[in-house]
Design a protein around this motif. Structure first.
Motif, mmCIF file in Angstrom:
data_model
loop_
_atom_site.group_PDB
_atom_site.id
_atom_site.type_symbol
_atom_site.label_atom_id
_atom_site.label_comp_id
_atom_site.label_asym_id
_atom_site.label_seq_id
_atom_site.Cartn_x
_atom_site.Cartn_y
_atom_site.Cartn_z
ATOM 1 N N TYR A 1 -4.525 -20.990 18.984
ATOM 2 C CA TYR A 1 -4.018 -20.181 20.099
ATOM 3 C C TYR A 1 -3.254 -18.978 19.551
ATOM 4 O O TYR A 1 -3.450 -17.839 19.992
ATOM 5 N N TYR A 2 -2.389 -19.218 18.550
ATOM 6 C CA TYR A 2 -1.603 -18.127 17.986
ATOM 7 C C TYR A 2 -2.419 -17.272 17.018
ATOM 8 O O TYR A 2 -2.174 -16.068 16.904
ATOM 9 N N ILE A 3 -3.389 -17.877 16.353
ATOM 10 C CA ILE A 3 -4.296 -17.092 15.501
ATOM 11 C C ILE A 3 -5.049 -16.076 16.351
ATOM 12 O O ILE A 3 -5.198 -14.902 15.976
ATOM 13 N N ASN A 4 -5.517 -16.492 17.508
ATOM 14 C CA ASN A 4 -6.245 -15.580 18.398
ATOM 15 C C ASN A 4 -5.346 -14.454 18.909
ATOM 16 O O ASN A 4 -5.805 -13.328 19.104
ATOM 17 N N GLN A 5 -4.069 -14.759 19.122
ATOM 18 C CA GLN A 5 -3.128 -13.696 19.507
ATOM 19 C C GLN A 5 -2.950 -12.700 18.361
ATOM 20 O O GLN A 5 -2.906 -11.484 18.583
ATOM 21 N N LEU A 6 -2.846 -13.205 17.133
ATOM 22 C CA LEU A 6 -2.725 -12.328 15.971
ATOM 23 C C LEU A 6 -3.980 -11.473 15.793
ATOM 24 O O LEU A 6 -3.901 -10.304 15.411
ATOM 25 N N LYS A 7 -5.139 -12.053 16.059
ATOM 26 C CA LYS A 7 -6.398 -11.305 15.933
ATOM 27 C C LYS A 7 -6.391 -10.070 16.822
ATOM 28 O O LYS A 7 -6.869 -9.005 16.436
ATOM 29 N N GLU A 8 -5.856 -10.223 18.034
ATOM 30 C CA GLU A 8 -5.822 -9.096 18.959
ATOM 31 C C GLU A 8 -4.961 -7.955 18.406
ATOM 32 O O GLU A 8 -5.228 -6.784 18.668
ATOM 33 N N GLU A 9 -3.928 -8.300 17.630
ATOM 34 C CA GLU A 9 -3.057 -7.285 17.047
ATOM 35 C C GLU A 9 -3.644 -6.695 15.759
ATOM 36 O O GLU A 9 -3.420 -5.528 15.441
ATOM 37 N N ILE A 10 -4.399 -7.498 15.032
ATOM 38 C CA ILE A 10 -4.826 -7.122 13.680
ATOM 39 C C ILE A 10 -6.217 -6.502 13.652
ATOM 40 O O ILE A 10 -6.495 -5.613 12.842
ATOM 41 N N VAL A 11 -7.120 -6.948 14.549
ATOM 42 C CA VAL A 11 -8.525 -6.533 14.502
ATOM 43 C C VAL A 11 -8.829 -5.538 15.616
ATOM 44 O O VAL A 11 -8.554 -5.791 16.789
ATOM 45 N N GLU A 12 -9.405 -4.406 15.238
ATOM 46 C CA GLU A 12 -9.836 -3.380 16.191
ATOM 47 C C GLU A 12 -11.358 -3.346 16.204
ATOM 48 O O GLU A 12 -11.995 -3.289 15.153
ATOM 49 N N ASP B 1 -15.898 -3.898 12.885
ATOM 50 C CA ASP B 1 -14.542 -4.359 13.164
ATOM 51 C C ASP B 1 -13.627 -3.868 12.046
ATOM 52 O O ASP B 1 -14.012 -3.879 10.866
ATOM 53 N N VAL B 2 -12.423 -3.459 12.421
ATOM 54 C CA VAL B 2 -11.481 -2.896 11.456
ATOM 55 C C VAL B 2 -10.223 -3.760 11.436
ATOM 56 O O VAL B 2 -9.577 -3.973 12.462
ATOM 57 N N ILE B 3 -9.877 -4.243 10.242
ATOM 58 C CA ILE B 3 -8.727 -5.126 10.071
ATOM 59 C C ILE B 3 -7.594 -4.349 9.413
ATOM 60 O O ILE B 3 -7.780 -3.707 8.371
ATOM 61 N N ASP B 4 -6.411 -4.421 10.030
ATOM 62 C CA ASP B 4 -5.228 -3.728 9.516
ATOM 63 C C ASP B 4 -4.625 -4.553 8.382
ATOM 64 O O ASP B 4 -4.074 -5.635 8.600
ATOM 65 N N ILE B 5 -4.731 -4.041 7.161
ATOM 66 C CA ILE B 5 -4.274 -4.781 5.984
ATOM 67 C C ILE B 5 -2.761 -4.985 6.002
ATOM 68 O O ILE B 5 -2.257 -6.056 5.649
ATOM 69 N N ASP B 6 -2.003 -3.967 6.423
ATOM 70 C CA ASP B 6 -0.543 -4.097 6.474
ATOM 71 C C ASP B 6 -0.119 -5.264 7.363
ATOM 72 O O ASP B 6 0.809 -6.016 7.034
ATOM 73 N N LYS B 7 -0.807 -5.421 8.502
ATOM 74 C CA LYS B 7 -0.448 -6.496 9.431
ATOM 75 C C LYS B 7 -0.833 -7.867 8.877
ATOM 76 O O LYS B 7 -0.176 -8.869 9.184
ATOM 77 N N ILE B 8 -1.892 -7.911 8.068
ATOM 78 C CA ILE B 8 -2.242 -9.163 7.388
ATOM 79 C C ILE B 8 -1.131 -9.539 6.413
ATOM 80 O O ILE B 8 -0.672 -10.685 6.368
ATOM 81 N N ARG B 9 -0.698 -8.557 5.638
ATOM 82 C CA ARG B 9 0.353 -8.822 4.637
ATOM 83 C C ARG B 9 1.633 -9.336 5.282
ATOM 84 O O ARG B 9 2.348 -10.173 4.704
ATOM 85 N N MET B 10 1.956 -8.822 6.469
ATOM 86 C CA MET B 10 3.213 -9.189 7.133
ATOM 87 C C MET B 10 3.109 -10.481 7.930
ATOM 88 O O MET B 10 4.131 -11.014 8.377
ATOM 89 N N ALA B 11 1.900 -10.987 8.106
ATOM 90 C CA ALA B 11 1.715 -12.203 8.914
ATOM 91 C C ALA B 11 2.261 -13.425 8.177
ATOM 92 O O ALA B 11 2.267 -13.467 6.945
ATOM 93 N N PRO B 12 2.717 -14.444 8.921
ATOM 94 C CA PRO B 12 3.100 -15.697 8.255
ATOM 95 C C PRO B 12 1.840 -16.346 7.678
ATOM 96 O O PRO B 12 0.788 -16.346 8.313
ATOM 97 N N GLU B 13 1.931 -16.856 6.459
ATOM 98 C CA GLU B 13 0.780 -17.446 5.770
ATOM 99 C C GLU B 13 -0.424 -16.501 5.828
ATOM 100 O O GLU B 13 -1.462 -16.818 6.413
#
Length: 450
Positions: A229-240, A246-258
């Protein structure tokens, strides 16, 4: 047991009485029990049996048994013979994987032939425990510890609510015949070793081992649902999502927990293996790593470009048949391209220019046909609309901050007279073909993104 299975089918929404069900029957006690339970409950079933010819006369015995058993029940029945060993050798597969591939490929064809909606198989709760232990010994994540799912696509498992002992009692109480696979007692196979050696040993430590393991799996399933459920919420913030990329924001990956777990869950649906995800994870923490690319098992490409990870949704083989160049002899020829273009000619007196990068509006009389549509080249230059003088296309791309993949996918339209660029498709028209006071006819070309 029939009432328990019926309740489970309804609770898990596996299928309804309106659905036709394809049932794989090997002749063993599990599949024979499922056959009779669904038959007695009044579901619309079609029976299918595969003879893999792996156990000599015993395989033929099983086929003869199932054929006679089903004929006595008067239900639609299909059977097939496979040379499984030959298929496994030709495709470099284990016997188990070869048999599985052959079985489900045939089942899929039967779904279309018979109008069945689902494939029912006889996995039960003991299979869930065995699979849990097998996955755990091989190393797995949360999903691998959540057992076998009641419904996976068009495959349904109505017996997950019952145990092997429940099935044995049902067979015995009703006097149903079945055949025994002699290999079930051989501990050379991993599953049989779990069933016949490991689990009985664990039951000496905890007699309720099977029940407590099922409870643990249910707890892990809830945990997995919560995490996803929370992974899918993170996907909405990280993946465009950008069309076929599809474009993944590397900075947001780095800042994510785990972050490595988040990256794995994001990339898994594209078919990237855990080892490839680990390599990508290492790459996103490296400096000067732009241009590094990775491929999924299904042929999808991931490419790092600056602080973004671009996922090219089209597989590499889909580009192989795509021509690098199209000749366009007239306006009507735009409609014959494999790429989605639409072209129309308008009178300048009744035309309103729309500012849209996906639309090209130029002076029709300034063009010389045939035009050429091709991929851009390093030496290309053009005169961007609104500017004086030439500019390298590569420098223009830098100004527009196009990614490497976006550059690779850029087409240009050139004039037939001297090869000048008319339009950098989806980006900018050339100033030399602009509409001015003398323009009488306007060619409007629209690039329709899928």
């Amino acid at each position: 047991m029939e009432a328990k299975v019926k309740q489970f089918i309804e609770k898990e929404d596996l299928f309804t009485r309106k659905d036709k069900i394809l049932l794989g029957v090997s002749g063993g006690r599990d599949s024979i029990a499922l056959l009779h339970v669904l038959y007695r409950l009044g579901y619309d079933i079609v029976v299918a049996h595969c003879n893999f010819h792996l156990r000599g006369a015993e395989s033929n015995r099983d086929s003869e048994f199932v054929t006679k058993h089903v004929q006595d029940m008067d239900v639609p029945f299909y059977t097939i013979d496979f040379d499984t060993e030959k298929y496994a050798k030709e495709n470099r597969l284990s016997i188990e994987m070869a048999a599985r591939d052959l079985r489900y490929e045939w089942f899929d064809s039967l779904l279309k032939l018979t109008g069945c909606k689902y494939i029912a198989v006889a996995h039960h709760s003991d299979d869930v425990v065995e699979t849990f232990l097998i996955n755990m010994t091989r190393g797995t994540g949360l999903q691998g510890l959540t057992g076998i799912k009641p419904k996976n696509g068009n495959v349904v498992r109505p017996f997950l609510c019952v145990s092997r002992n429940d099935i044995n009692d049902y067979i015995f109480d009703n006097g149903f015949d079945y055949v025994e696979d002699s290999t079930n007692s051989e501990v050379v196979y991993v599953r049989n070793k779990m069933r016949n050696v490991i689990i009985p040993a664990l039951e000496t430590v905890n007699p309720s081992f099977r029940t407590s393991t099922i409870q643990s799996i249910e707890n892990l399933t809830r945990t997995q649902n919560f995490v996803m459920y929370y992974i899918n919420q993170l996907k909405e913030e990280i993946v465009e999502h950008r069309g076929d990329m599809d474009v993944i924001d590397i900075d947001k990956i780095r800042m994510a927990p785990e972050p490595i777990y988040v990256l794995y869950e994001i990339l898994k649906p594209y078919g990237f293996s855990s080892s490839t995800v680990h390599n990508i994870y290492t790459c996103i923490f490296e400096e000067n790593a732009s241009g590094k690319q990775f491929y999924s098992n299904s042929g999808i490409r991931a490419l790092r470009d600056r602080e973004k990870l671009y996922i090219q949704l089209r597989k590499e083989e889909e580009f192989e048949d795509e021509p690098e160049e199209y000749e366009i002899r007239n306006v009507a020829a735009f409609f014959n391209l494999n790429i989605n273009f639409m072209a129309e000619i308008f009178d300048s007196n009744s035309f309103t220019i729309v500012k849209d990068k996906s639309v090209c509006c130029v002076d029709y009389k300034k063009l010389t046909f045939p035009l050429t549509l091709r991929k851009w080249r390093q030496a290309d230059t053009f005169c961007p609309f609104g500017m004086k003088g030439r500019k390298k296309l590569s420098d223009f791309f830098v100004d527009q901050k196009l990614s490497i993949i976006e550059k690779e996918n850029t087409w240009i339209l050139t004039d037939g007279k001297c090869g000048d660029i008319v339009w950098v498709v989806g980006q900018r028209t050339d100033n030399r073909f602009r509409i001015d006071e003398q323009t009488k006819q306007i060619l409007r070309i629209s690039f329709l993104k899928e």
